[in-house]
Scaffold this active site. Structure first.
Site, mmCIF file in Angstrom:
data_model
loop_
_atom_site.group_PDB
_atom_site.id
_atom_site.type_symbol
_atom_site.label_atom_id
_atom_site.label_comp_id
_atom_site.label_asym_id
_atom_site.label_seq_id
_atom_site.Cartn_x
_atom_site.Cartn_y
_atom_site.Cartn_z
ATOM 1 C CE LYS A 160 -8.683 10.057 -18.960
ATOM 2 N NZ LYS A 160 -8.840 11.377 -18.361
ATOM 3 C CE1 TYR A 206 -11.861 14.210 -16.841
ATOM 4 C CE2 TYR A 206 -11.892 14.031 -14.458
ATOM 5 C CZ TYR A 206 -12.130 13.489 -15.699
ATOM 6 O OH TYR A 206 -12.620 12.222 -15.790
ATOM 7 C CG ASP A 237 -4.747 17.659 -15.034
ATOM 8 O OD1 ASP A 237 -4.054 17.011 -15.848
ATOM 9 O OD2 ASP A 237 -5.888 17.278 -14.682
ATOM 10 N NE ARG A 269 -2.255 1.795 3.433
ATOM 11 C CZ ARG A 269 -2.183 1.198 4.628
ATOM 12 N NH1 ARG A 269 -2.780 0.040 4.839
ATOM 13 N NH2 ARG A 269 -1.536 1.764 5.624
HETATM 14 C C1 PLP Z 1 -9.276 11.834 -17.197
HETATM 15 C C2 PLP Z 1 -8.732 13.061 -16.592
HETATM 16 C C3 PLP Z 1 -8.603 13.166 -15.200
HETATM 17 C C4 PLP Z 1 -9.061 12.079 -14.255
HETATM 18 O O1 PLP Z 1 -8.316 10.918 -14.411
HETATM 19 P P1 PLP Z 1 -8.876 9.434 -14.042
HETATM 20 O O2 PLP Z 1 -7.701 8.566 -14.276
HETATM 21 O O3 PLP Z 1 -10.034 9.165 -14.945
HETATM 22 O O4 PLP Z 1 -9.297 9.485 -12.605
HETATM 23 C C5 PLP Z 1 -8.055 14.328 -14.698
HETATM 24 N N1 PLP Z 1 -7.655 15.333 -15.495
HETATM 25 C C6 PLP Z 1 -7.785 15.277 -16.833
HETATM 26 C C7 PLP Z 1 -7.342 16.427 -17.666
HETATM 27 C C8 PLP Z 1 -8.322 14.141 -17.429
HETATM 28 O O5 PLP Z 1 -8.456 14.081 -18.757
#
Ligand code: PLP
Length: 395
Positions: A210, A113, A185, A60
């Site tokens: 992604k 997001y 981000d 963990r």
């Molecule tokens: C998809 C996404 C997230 C969230 O990510 P998850 O892996 O789905 O929790 C956050 N920021 C952006 C820009 C995203 O495209």
């Protein structure tokens, strides 16, 4: 002199972070499924537990496969330290809940997001944290709100799904001047196209689900940046328990070997497609920072090495046109993810902003006729032909 040159991003994508974790001559990082790590010697066990010696205690907290993944992202972002999470949202919420306490204030904007927006509007206020969401384009307003005082400045660029671009260097400077931690981000850009730490950010985070993983077969999140901050967030995560699974870490690690190749191809393909769509009569607007018509194209050209694999466009016929157009696409999954080797398309109502009501989306300036189109690694000519045949009946 040649030997002293830092390796390029393609080389780092392949080799970065792996060496320390290879086992018995294996050329690939092993998937260590073990929950715990045994120590026949209690003194050594204690040394590792106290962090005086490298090693793992309990998965963990840390795990070798997971560490290799973190290390690869760390090298690509040029960061001091990195830690990972079960999902991108776990990376975002763990970071915000680590850095903010009751009475604190966070400044961000409306175009983050969808899930992040929910954390800002629904969860942080419940803990007595003040959230100021500015108009995304309005750099003066954002700077004025930062100057009023804040503990965290939270940025995202390009944004989801309308691909707005903010000047990261300018805003990071304002954040630093106000004593805030600057968090970016970087999911849409990837470190291949944009390195926020070099632009002044303290922490950069990703939904590894992604582009980093790139194959839509593993969820994950990661943050990297200043060591002291990463350690604070790691401590919150190890107790909170939003740990990345070793199997997911392995899939992300393997996917990342082609990150540079994929993203470079996707940059080129997306620009071609954006130009093609911009010239089509069925399309009312194309949102892509690589287009000269994009409002912040100059900022994007300055801070990005490439403009990314995601674009959006709106159809003149609104949501009815979207409903008939999307199923005609032969080479696109109609799905909620992005950044995969396959092209993925969908409207915000079922993808990035599924958590929001129609009114909330309208307030964020997201038209109902919008389609987010995440360009895969297919041949560009095939994607262009596919869009062409799918658009024809819309007219
Ligand atoms: C998809 C996404 C997230 C969230 O990510 P998850 O892996 O789905 O929790 C956050 N920021 C952006 C820009 C995203 O495209």
């Amino acid at each position: 002199m040649e030997e002293d040159k830092d390796p390029g991003m393609g080389t780092l994508s392949v080799w970065g972070g792996e060496e320390e974790y290879l086992l018995q001559g294996a050329t690939q990082v092993p998937v260590v499924h073990s929950v715990a790590f045994g120590y026949p010697d209690v003194d050594e066990w204690l040394e590792v537990a106290l962090g005086h010696q490298p090693g793992h205690i309990y998965s963990r907290n840390t795990n070798p496969t997971v560490s290799a993944f973190e290390e690869k992202v760390r090298t690509l972002e040029g960061a001091e330290a990195a830690t990972s999470f079960s999902t991108g949202m776990a990376a975002i919420s763990n970071t915000l809940f680590t850095l903010l306490s009751p009475g604190d204030r966070v400044v961000s904007y409306k175009d983050t997001y969808g899930g992040t927006n929910k954390v800002f509007l629904e969860f942080l206020p419940r803990f007595g944290i003040q959230v100021q969401l500015c108009d995304t384009h309005d750099h003066e307003m954002i700077e004025a709100e930062i100057a009023k005082g804040c503990q965290v400045l939270y940025l995202e660029s390009p944004t989801n799904p309308t691909l707005k671009v903010v000047d990261l260097e300018r805003l990071a400077r304002a954040g630093k001047a106000a004593g805030a931690r600057v968090v970016v981000d970087n999911t849409f850009a990837t470190p291949i196209n944009q390195r926020p730490l070099e632009l002044g950010a303290d922490l950069v985070l990703h939904s590894a689900t992604k582009f980093l993983g790139g194959h839509a077969d593993a969820l994950g999140g990661v943050i990297c940046g200043r060591r002291d901050l990463v350690e604070q967030v790691y401590h919150f995560r190890e107790i909170n328990g939003a740990t990345l699974h070793p199997m997911s870490a392995y899939l992300l690690l393997r996917g990342m070997k082609t990150l540079s190749l994929r993203v470079k191809h996707q940059n080129q393909s997306a620009l071609h497609i954006a130009r093609f769509l911009e010239a089509r009569p069925e399309v009312s607007h194309v949102y892509y920072p690589g287009l000269e018509s994009h409002e912040q194209h100059a900022i994007a050209a300055r801070q990005m090495a490439g403009f990314g694999g995601v674009l959006s466009f709106s159809l003149k016929g609104g949501f009815d046109a979207v409903r008939s157009f999307l199923p005609r696409l032969k080479y696109a999954h109609l799905a909620a993810n992005l950044g995969s080797v396959e092209t993925v398309a969908g409207p915000p109502a079922t993808t990035s902003h599924v958590e929001c009501t129609r009114q909330e989306r309208e307030a964020m300036g997201i038209p109902e006729g919008l389609i987010r189109y995440s360009v895969g690694i297919e041949d560009t000519a095939d994607l262009l032909a596919d869009l062409e045949q799918a658009l024809q009946p819309v007219r």
